[in-house]
Design an enzyme around this catalytic site. Structure first.
Site, PDB file in Angstrom:
ATOM      1  CD  GLN A  72      -0.408  60.148  42.879  1.00 28.76           C
ATOM      2  OE1 GLN A  72      -1.191  61.081  43.028  1.00 28.76           O
ATOM      3  NE2 GLN A  72       0.761  60.291  42.286  1.00 28.76           N
ATOM      4  CB  SER A  80       2.048  60.222  37.221  1.00 35.05           C
ATOM      5  OG  SER A  80       3.330  60.483  37.762  1.00 35.05           O
ATOM      6  N   GLY A  81       3.871  61.725  34.777  1.00 29.93           N
ATOM      7  CA  GLY A  81       5.077  61.603  33.966  1.00 29.93           C
ATOM      8  C   GLY A  81       6.149  60.759  34.634  1.00 29.93           C
ATOM      9  CB  SER A  82       7.732  60.851  38.005  1.00 32.03           C
ATOM     10  OG  SER A  82       6.607  60.720  38.838  1.00 32.03           O
ATOM     11  CG  ASP A 238       6.545  65.018  42.692  1.00 32.69           C
ATOM     12  OD1 ASP A 238       7.440  64.149  42.804  1.00 32.69           O
ATOM     13  OD2 ASP A 238       5.833  65.126  41.681  1.00 32.69           O
ATOM     14  CB  CYS A 242       5.991  67.356  39.064  1.00 33.88           C
ATOM     15  SG  CYS A 242       4.226  67.044  38.846  1.00 33.88           S
ATOM     16  N   GLY A 243       6.308  65.364  36.182  1.00 33.68           N
ATOM     17  CA  GLY A 243       6.114  65.335  34.733  1.00 33.68           C
ATOM     18  C   GLY A 243       4.861  66.033  34.261  1.00 33.68           C
ATOM     19  CB  THR A 244       1.225  65.629  34.995  1.00 29.75           C
ATOM     20  OG1 THR A 244       1.432  65.391  36.387  1.00 29.75           O
ATOM     21  CG2 THR A 244       0.950  64.315  34.288  1.00 29.75           C
TER      22      THR A 244
END
Length: 327
Positions: A72, A80-82, A238, A242-244
């Site tokens: 990033q 990162s989940g996504s 985001d 947001c996964g995390t």
């Protein structure tokens, strides 16, 4: 790729392996030894503040199919989940991994631990991805910081793959809607930069994961769904739920005693995308109570591109300007 609107550019070839015997070692190399690849990819003219690059490298453990590191604009991140959803979808839909219907499992080796992605597949397309996330936990509940701009701000310091300060949007007078994205982003990054030097964002077993990554704001929609917005340096919101951050939120609710194994939480982003987080079980990270959660969403391929470097290019490491990237 995009996952609920959040850009995740998956590097499918052309990068040499990163030095390091483990994924933690590779993450350390990218952040502290040579961050040229990240700057080359994530800066202008080859990129913009929005979005991430998913770097695929050989796995360092036999249980995994591939290693995953998230690049990033601020640094390389453990998880990162996504982006894990984007990587799994890209690998299957481009044929890097054979797709088996109705489900195909891809296991990632990450600096935050093994991450299992169960992909629901139909007619050659991945229609949903369920990520078994790294264990999440609360480091500090109800921490406070004194600010000149907003007075006393209360936050929960939680780990969901990276460290988050989870903040009620009302603390800063924010409404989590698209038209407020710039205000949300700039305030979130300013708050993160105030909290980071003084918070106790230390991982109990993996010191390389120390440090506050993001501020995530939350509120509740009229229909009871959790509304979230993670703010990322240098200053953006985001696009996904947001996964995390959703993983960290479940740990926060577990510590508050409001959820138990089997419960599900729907998280909604500022543009309306949704993830579902399922509380699988209680666990421990070192001596800290933690939760194991599964987060589900969907991704889409929208482009296939090649990025290269002409040897005469005057910007081999890219550049950033304050008109786009902020201060």
């Amino acid at each position: 790729m995009h996952c609920a609107g959040e850009i995740g550019r998956v590097i499918t070839g052309g990068v040499l392996n990163v030095p390091g015997e483990t994924m933690v070692g590779k993450l350390h190399h990218l952040n502290h030894v040579d961050d040229g690849l990240r700057r080359f990819l994530c800066s202008e003219p080859r990129a913009a503040p929005a979005g991430s690059f998913c770097l695929l490298v050989p796995a360092t453990v036999p249980e995994a199919d591939v290693g995953l590191i998230i690049l990033q604009p601020d640094q390389a991140h453990a998880m990162s989940g996504s982006n894990a959803m984007c990587a799994a979808t890209a690998m299957l839909e481009t044929g890097m991994v054979a797709m088996t219907e109705p489900e195909t499992v891809v296991t990632f080796d990450t600096a935050a631990g093994l991450v299992r992605a169960t992909c629901v597949c139909s007619e050659g397309k991945v229609t949903s991805v369920a990520i078994d996330m790294p264990a999440s936990f609360v480091k500090t509940r109800g921490a406070t910081i004194e600010t000149d701009e907003w007075g006393t701000v209360t936050y929960d310091l939680c780990f969901g793959g990276v460290f988050y300060a989870l903040v009620d949007a009302a603390e800063l007078g924010l409404t989590l809607t698209p038209e407020n994205a710039r205000e949300i982003a700039t305030k979130g990054v300013r708050l993160r930069n105030l909290i980071a030097p003084e918070c106790a964002a230390g991982h109990p077993t993996v010191p390389e994961l120390d440090g506050l990554a993001y501020v995530m704001f939350h509120s509740t929609d009229p229909d009871g769904v959790l509304r979230t917005c993670t703010t990322l340096r240098p200053g953006r919101a985001d696009r996904s739920p947001c996964g995390t951050g959703s993983n960290a939120t479940m740990a926060m609710r577990h510590a508050a005693g409001t959820v138990r194994p089997g419960d599900r939480i729907v998280s909604r982003s500022i543009i309306g995308g949704e993830f579902v987080t399922e509380f699988l079980e209680e666990t421990m990270v070192g001596d800290v109570p933690a939760t194991r959660n599964r987060i589900s969403g969907q991704c889409w391929i929208y482009a296939m591109t090649q990025i290269g470097l002409d040897p005469t290019d005057p910007f081999p490491h890219g550049f950033i300007l304050s008109d786009t990237w902020g201060g």
